[in-house]
Design a protein around this motif. Sequence first.
Motif, mmCIF file in Angstrom:
data_model
loop_
_atom_site.group_PDB
_atom_site.id
_atom_site.type_symbol
_atom_site.label_atom_id
_atom_site.label_comp_id
_atom_site.label_asym_id
_atom_site.label_seq_id
_atom_site.Cartn_x
_atom_site.Cartn_y
_atom_site.Cartn_z
ATOM 1 N N GLN A 1 44.043 26.007 39.167
ATOM 2 C CA GLN A 1 44.807 26.790 38.207
ATOM 3 C C GLN A 1 44.898 26.106 36.846
ATOM 4 O O GLN A 1 44.693 26.734 35.802
ATOM 5 C CB GLN A 1 46.215 27.061 38.750
ATOM 6 N N LEU B 1 38.611 33.745 41.617
ATOM 7 C CA LEU B 1 38.328 34.983 40.884
ATOM 8 C C LEU B 1 37.611 35.969 41.792
ATOM 9 O O LEU B 1 37.974 37.150 41.848
ATOM 10 C CB LEU B 1 37.474 34.675 39.657
ATOM 11 N N ARG C 1 34.031 35.376 26.245
ATOM 12 C CA ARG C 1 35.449 35.507 25.901
ATOM 13 C C ARG C 1 35.653 36.384 24.671
ATOM 14 O O ARG C 1 36.749 36.921 24.461
ATOM 15 C CB ARG C 1 36.060 34.129 25.669
ATOM 16 N N ALA D 1 41.646 48.580 29.365
ATOM 17 C CA ALA D 1 42.801 47.783 29.787
ATOM 18 C C ALA D 1 43.801 48.651 30.551
ATOM 19 O O ALA D 1 44.402 48.218 31.544
ATOM 20 C CB ALA D 1 43.462 47.141 28.576
ATOM 21 N N PRO E 1 49.384 40.123 38.860
ATOM 22 C CA PRO E 1 48.931 40.136 37.460
ATOM 23 C C PRO E 1 47.702 39.246 37.238
ATOM 24 O O PRO E 1 46.881 39.539 36.367
ATOM 25 C CB PRO E 1 50.146 39.606 36.693
ATOM 26 N N ARG E 2 47.591 38.150 38.029
ATOM 27 C CA ARG E 2 46.390 37.316 37.910
ATOM 28 C C ARG E 2 45.141 38.122 38.247
ATOM 29 O O ARG E 2 44.064 37.885 37.682
ATOM 30 C CB ARG E 2 46.506 36.089 38.823
ATOM 31 N N ALA F 1 44.738 41.310 37.562
ATOM 32 C CA ALA F 1 44.433 42.119 36.381
ATOM 33 C C ALA F 1 43.696 41.289 35.334
ATOM 34 O O ALA F 1 42.718 41.754 34.721
ATOM 35 C CB ALA F 1 45.723 42.701 35.803
ATOM 36 N N LEU F 2 44.153 40.063 35.122
ATOM 37 C CA LEU F 2 43.463 39.179 34.171
ATOM 38 C C LEU F 2 42.049 38.869 34.665
ATOM 39 O O LEU F 2 41.111 38.789 33.867
ATOM 40 C CB LEU F 2 44.258 37.886 33.998
ATOM 41 N N GLY F 3 41.903 38.680 35.978
ATOM 42 C CA GLY F 3 40.587 38.418 36.537
ATOM 43 C C GLY F 3 39.648 39.594 36.367
ATOM 44 O O GLY F 3 38.458 39.420 36.050
ATOM 45 N N ALA G 1 39.734 41.797 33.974
ATOM 46 C CA ALA G 1 39.353 41.852 32.566
ATOM 47 C C ALA G 1 38.302 40.793 32.239
ATOM 48 O O ALA G 1 37.305 41.088 31.559
ATOM 49 C CB ALA G 1 40.587 41.676 31.684
ATOM 50 N N ALA G 2 38.519 39.571 32.699
ATOM 51 C CA ALA G 2 37.573 38.489 32.405
ATOM 52 C C ALA G 2 36.205 38.777 33.019
ATOM 53 O O ALA G 2 35.163 38.564 32.378
ATOM 54 C CB ALA G 2 38.124 37.160 32.932
ATOM 55 N N LYS H 1 34.417 41.566 31.122
ATOM 56 C CA LYS H 1 33.868 41.064 29.867
ATOM 57 C C LYS H 1 32.568 40.304 30.110
ATOM 58 O O LYS H 1 31.589 40.471 29.374
ATOM 59 C CB LYS H 1 34.892 40.161 29.176
#
Length: 337
Positions: A133, A176, A221, A230, A257-258, A260-262, A264-265, A268
């Motif tokens: 982390q 991830l 990034r 999003a 929420p992690r 959701a960030l994963g 998105a990353a 991308k």
Amino acid sequence: MTLTPAELSSATAALEKLLATLDGVLFGQRPLIELVVTGVLARGHILLEGLPGLGKTELVKGLARALGLEARRVQFTPDLLPGDITGNPILQEVDGQRRFVFQRGPIFANILLADEINRASPKTQSALLEAMQERRVTAGGETHGLPDPFFVLATQNPIELEGTYPLPEAQLDRFLFKIDVKRNPPAVLQRIVLNREMGIEPDVAPALDAAEFAGLVALARRVHVPEVVADYIARLVNASHPGESAASAGVRYGASPRAALGLAAAAKARGLRQGRGHASFEDVQAVALPVLGHRILLDHSARLDGATSAGVVEKLLAEIPVQPKPLPDSLAAAKIR
């Protein structure tokens, strides 16, 4: 800052070269290789699950050599201790005085290959939590930063096999991707027999150097996530929780929420791989299963009925529309693809 056509073209060519190199390491597994490359572009840790002998370890070692990164391998066993991974303070004589000096463990590398991670005890597995982390290790009251980049690429056998310990949910959430490695069809097995010898590793030529890879990560990034994409990610993750959708029937805990960030990353990174400066709905859908599958926990009755987390993700993708409301006919052609 928007990516230029020249940057996108250069990145696409470099990634194709990397993929072609890895194709020579693991035959007939292009979708798996695409996911692994997408995961490391997104600076994520990856868990590969499959039966022994399918080439999981060879793929990770080949990736390290192709990227010119320092890699270390740890074979996880039931008697492995946390300090065997992170390192230990050792009493040494320094300037005429005895003091504890931290001896770095194998985790201090760009890529840590955690082989058969679920054969170690939960205590040892949890030693990776801080490193995965926060990319640092604390021992003896001192904090030590890990190299940049740092990835954990772990392999595990299916939990039905003897001598395995299920990974704690908190650690699973740090990965991830969790990717299932499938067995090879006869045509690929024939190619393996004709081109491989037991006990001899394939030659892997460097495809990129560390600086080139760092540049690709930086480009990933900068890929833009449109507001509508999003919103789709947010609705997809929210719908994984009990009572939020029909697909979540039988779910005990949904994605964090992690996750959701994963999503998105990873979207991308996949957008960059496709030569685009933005993430699309299709990018999200392509990475949804490896990102969400291991983060959705089913209740006992659902498991008894044969339900799986992967099945829940597939139902979510079918149920949740990419747009919260239907678009007017005049705007339908403008959807982000």
